[in-house]
Write a protein that holds these residues in place. Structure first.
Motif, short mmCIF file in Angstrom:
data_model
loop_
_atom_site.label_atom_id
_atom_site.label_comp_id
_atom_site.label_asym_id
_atom_site.label_seq_id
_atom_site.Cartn_x
_atom_site.Cartn_y
_atom_site.Cartn_z
N TYR A 44 0.85 -1.19 0.00
CA TYR A 44 0.00 0.00 0.00
C TYR A 44 0.89 1.24 0.00
O TYR A 44 2.07 1.19 0.31
N THR A 45 0.27 2.37 -0.35
CA THR A 45 0.94 3.67 -0.23
C THR A 45 -0.05 4.65 0.38
O THR A 45 -1.26 4.50 0.24
N VAL A 46 0.50 5.64 1.08
CA VAL A 46 -0.30 6.73 1.61
C VAL A 46 0.35 8.02 1.14
O VAL A 46 1.55 8.21 1.33
N GLU A 47 -0.43 8.86 0.49
CA GLU A 47 0.06 10.14 0.00
C GLU A 47 -0.85 11.22 0.57
O GLU A 47 -2.04 11.00 0.73
N GLY A 48 -0.28 12.38 0.88
CA GLY A 48 -1.12 13.41 1.46
C GLY A 48 -0.67 14.82 1.17
O GLY A 48 0.45 15.05 0.72
N GLN A 49 -1.57 15.75 1.43
CA GLN A 49 -1.33 17.16 1.16
C GLN A 49 -2.13 17.99 2.17
O GLN A 49 -3.29 17.69 2.43
N SER A 50 -1.52 19.00 2.72
CA SER A 50 -2.25 19.94 3.57
C SER A 50 -3.14 20.82 2.70
O SER A 50 -2.80 21.10 1.54
N LEU A 51 -4.27 21.24 3.25
CA LEU A 51 -5.21 22.11 2.54
C LEU A 51 -5.42 23.38 3.35
O LEU A 51 -5.55 23.32 4.58
N LEU A 52 -5.45 24.50 2.68
CA LEU A 52 -5.71 25.77 3.34
C LEU A 52 -6.50 26.66 2.39
O LEU A 52 -6.09 26.87 1.25
N MET A 53 -7.64 27.15 2.86
CA MET A 53 -8.44 28.10 2.09
C MET A 53 -8.64 29.32 2.96
O MET A 53 -8.95 29.20 4.14
N VAL A 54 -8.46 30.50 2.39
CA VAL A 54 -8.58 31.75 3.14
C VAL A 54 -9.67 32.61 2.50
O VAL A 54 -9.70 32.77 1.29
N VAL A 55 -10.57 33.15 3.34
CA VAL A 55 -11.58 34.09 2.87
C VAL A 55 -10.97 35.48 2.93
O VAL A 55 -10.45 35.89 3.98
N ARG A 59 -9.27 42.71 0.28
CA ARG A 59 -7.83 42.37 0.36
C ARG A 59 -7.37 42.08 1.79
O ARG A 59 -6.19 42.13 2.08
N ARG A 60 -8.31 41.78 2.69
CA ARG A 60 -7.97 41.43 4.07
C ARG A 60 -8.52 40.04 4.37
O ARG A 60 -9.71 39.80 4.16
N PRO A 61 -7.69 39.14 4.87
CA PRO A 61 -8.20 37.82 5.24
C PRO A 61 -9.10 37.92 6.47
O PRO A 61 -8.77 38.60 7.43
N VAL A 62 -10.26 37.26 6.40
CA VAL A 62 -11.20 37.32 7.51
C VAL A 62 -11.52 35.94 8.09
O VAL A 62 -12.20 35.85 9.10
#
Length: 180
Positions: A44-55, A59-62
Motif C-alpha cells: 500500500y501507499t499513503v500520500e497526502g497534502q495539507s489544505l488551506l483556504m482563506v476568505v 484584500r484582508r483575510p477574515v
C-alpha cells in the motif's frame, strides 16, 4: 501566503474565548507543511497534502479552513480511500453572521469535489474508491460547516456513480466521522 497568514494571526479579534488564538500553528502549517507527503508501505501507499483556504474581503483575510487530504492506496486489495480531515474553521468575530462561513463551506466543498474528481480519474481500473471525512469540530458553526462538506462529497460520489465515465472504477462507501 506567509503575509496573509501573518496578517490574520495579528488580528486582535483572533483571540479565542479562553485566550487561546485559533490561529496557533497556522503559520507553521502554511509555511513548513505546505509540501506533498508520501509514505510507502508493504502492498500500500499513503500520500497526502495539507489544505488551506482563506476568505479575503477587501484584500484582508477574515477567515480560513485548514485540513488535509490523504490517499490510502492498496494495490493488493484494489481500493483507494480518499481521507479528508477538516481540522479548523475560523471566521473573525466581526465578520460572523454575514455569510462568510457559508461562502467558505461552499468553496471548500467545491474544492473537495474537484479533488474527488481528480482522484476518480487517477484511480486504477478494477479498484473501489471510498471517501472518508473526518471533522472533529465542536462548535455549532463547525458542525454546520462539516455537514456541508459531507453533503458536497456525498453529492459528488452520487454523480460519479450515475454519470462517471470510468465503469471499471467502483464508487464505494462514504464515511463521516464527526467526532461528536
Amino acid at each position: 501566503m506567509k503575509a496573509v497568514v501573518t496578517h490574520v494571526g495579528q488580528d486582535a479579534a483572533a483571540a479565542g474565548r479562553d485566550g487561546v488564538s485559533p490561529m496557533s500553528g497556522l503559520q507553521d502549517l502554511a509555511i513548513e507543511r505546505w509540501a506533498f507527503q508520501a509514505r510507502p508501505g508493504e502492498n500500500y501507499t499513503v500520500e497526502g497534502q495539507s489544505l488551506l483556504m482563506v476568505v479575503v474581503v477587501d484584500r484582508r483575510p477574515v477567515g480560513f479552513f485548514s485540513g488535509s487530504a490523504e490517499l490510502f492506496v492498496s494495490d493488493e486489495e484494489h481500493f483507494v480511500d480518499l481521507i479528508v480531515a477538516a481540522d479548523m474553521v475560523y471566521v473573525s468575530p466581526r465578520f460572523r453572521g454575514q455569510g462568510y462561513g457559508m461562502d467558505l463551506s461552499v468553496a471548500t466543498g467545491w474544492l473537495l469535489g474537484e479533488l474527488l474528481g481528480a482522484v476518480y480519474a487517477a484511480t486504477p481500473s478494477g479498484s473501489t474508491l471510498d471517501v472518508t471525512l473526518r471533522a472533529d469540530i465542536y462548535t455549532t458553526g463547525g458542525e454546520h460547516f462539516a455537514n456541508k462538506l459531507a453533503e458536497c462529497l456525498e453529492y459528488e460520489m452520487d454523480m460519479l456513480k450515475e454519470h462517471g465515465r470510468r465503469r471499471t472504477v467502483r464508487i464505494g462507501r462514504f464515511s463521516f466521522d464527526g467526532g461528536w
